[in-house]
Write a protein that holds these residues in place. Structure first.
Motif, PDB file in Angstrom:
ATOM      1  N   ASP A   1      -2.808  33.729  31.054  1.00  0.00           N
ATOM      2  CA  ASP A   1      -3.908  32.726  32.115  1.00  0.00           C
ATOM      3  C   ASP A   1      -3.814  31.511  31.770  1.00  0.00           C
ATOM      4  N   ILE A   2      -2.648  30.971  31.415  1.00  0.00           N
ATOM      5  CA  ILE A   2      -2.347  29.461  30.702  1.00  0.00           C
ATOM      6  C   ILE A   2      -1.632  28.812  31.569  1.00  0.00           C
ATOM      7  N   ALA A   3      -1.944  27.290  31.741  1.00  0.00           N
ATOM      8  CA  ALA A   3      -0.830  26.528  32.449  1.00  0.00           C
ATOM      9  C   ALA A   3       0.628  26.662  31.910  1.00  0.00           C
ATOM     10  N   TRP A   4       1.715  26.457  32.936  1.00  0.00           N
ATOM     11  CA  TRP A   4       2.984  26.817  32.474  1.00  0.00           C
ATOM     12  C   TRP A   4       3.405  25.584  31.380  1.00  0.00           C
ATOM     13  N   GLN A   5       2.755  24.740  31.511  1.00  0.00           N
ATOM     14  CA  GLN A   5       3.179  23.668  30.521  1.00  0.00           C
ATOM     15  C   GLN A   5       2.573  23.826  29.015  1.00  0.00           C
ATOM     16  N   LEU A   6       1.722  24.841  29.003  1.00  0.00           N
ATOM     17  CA  LEU A   6       1.173  25.258  27.671  1.00  0.00           C
ATOM     18  C   LEU A   6       1.916  26.347  27.063  1.00  0.00           C
ATOM     19  N   GLN A   7       2.949  26.907  27.543  1.00  0.00           N
ATOM     20  CA  GLN A   7       3.620  27.902  26.865  1.00  0.00           C
ATOM     21  C   GLN A   7       4.150  27.521  25.747  1.00  0.00           C
ATOM     22  N   PRO A   8       3.913  27.982  24.680  1.00  0.00           N
ATOM     23  CA  PRO A   8       4.530  27.664  23.261  1.00  0.00           C
ATOM     24  C   PRO A   8       6.127  27.909  23.150  1.00  0.00           C
ATOM     25  N   LEU A   9       6.754  26.993  22.960  1.00  0.00           N
ATOM     26  CA  LEU A   9       8.552  27.053  22.590  1.00  0.00           C
ATOM     27  C   LEU A   9       8.581  28.045  21.523  1.00  0.00           C
ATOM     28  N   GLU A  10       7.738  28.087  20.557  1.00  0.00           N
ATOM     29  CA  GLU A  10       7.900  28.815  19.255  1.00  0.00           C
ATOM     30  C   GLU A  10       8.152  30.341  19.759  1.00  0.00           C
ATOM     31  N   LEU A  11       7.872  30.894  20.963  1.00  0.00           N
ATOM     32  CA  LEU A  11       7.959  32.143  21.432  1.00  0.00           C
ATOM     33  C   LEU A  11       9.542  32.148  21.736  1.00  0.00           C
ATOM     34  N   GLY A  12      10.214  31.639  22.056  1.00  0.00           N
ATOM     35  CA  GLY A  12      11.602  31.651  22.436  1.00  0.00           C
ATOM     36  C   GLY A  12      11.877  31.896  23.902  1.00  0.00           C
TER      37      GLY A  12
ATOM     38  N   GLY B   1      11.763  29.822  26.216  1.00  0.00           N
ATOM     39  CA  GLY B   1      12.122  28.394  26.875  1.00  0.00           C
ATOM     40  C   GLY B   1      10.998  27.794  27.045  1.00  0.00           C
ATOM     41  N   SER B   2      11.060  26.704  28.080  1.00  0.00           N
ATOM     42  CA  SER B   2       9.834  26.031  28.521  1.00  0.00           C
ATOM     43  C   SER B   2       9.116  26.746  29.722  1.00  0.00           C
ATOM     44  N   GLY B   3       7.831  26.340  29.827  1.00  0.00           N
ATOM     45  CA  GLY B   3       7.154  26.798  30.836  1.00  0.00           C
ATOM     46  C   GLY B   3       7.754  26.436  32.391  1.00  0.00           C
ATOM     47  N   GLN B   4       8.309  25.094  32.209  1.00  0.00           N
ATOM     48  CA  GLN B   4       8.794  24.516  33.368  1.00  0.00           C
ATOM     49  C   GLN B   4       9.878  25.259  33.765  1.00  0.00           C
TER      50      GLN B   4
END
Length: 61
Positions: free
Chosen positions: A17-28, A30-33
């Motif tokens: 339940d986070i904003a798309w732009q807050l998705q961590p890139l470290e998870l692999g 890709g970007s939330g966008q």
């Protein structure tokens, strides 16, 4: 970006339940966008409607 990783990213954002732009890139994933654009494309193509019908058709008694 492979579809599977994008789907994992989409599920991560929705589950956390986070904003798309807050998705961590470290998870692999890709970007939330990028994941959001893929989700939008899949929704417009009817992918999730088809999946829903398939799951309902195979519902266990």
């Amino acid at each position: 970006m492979p579809d599977r990783l994008c789907l994992q990213g989409i599920l991560y954002v929705l589950h956390q339940d986070i904003a798309w732009q807050l998705q961590p890139l470290e998870l692999g994933f890709g970007s939330g966008q990028r994941c959001w654009r893929r989700l939008d494309r899949w929704q417009k193509a009817g992918v999730f409607k088809g999946l829903h019908r398939l799951l309902l058709a195979n519902k266990a008694p």
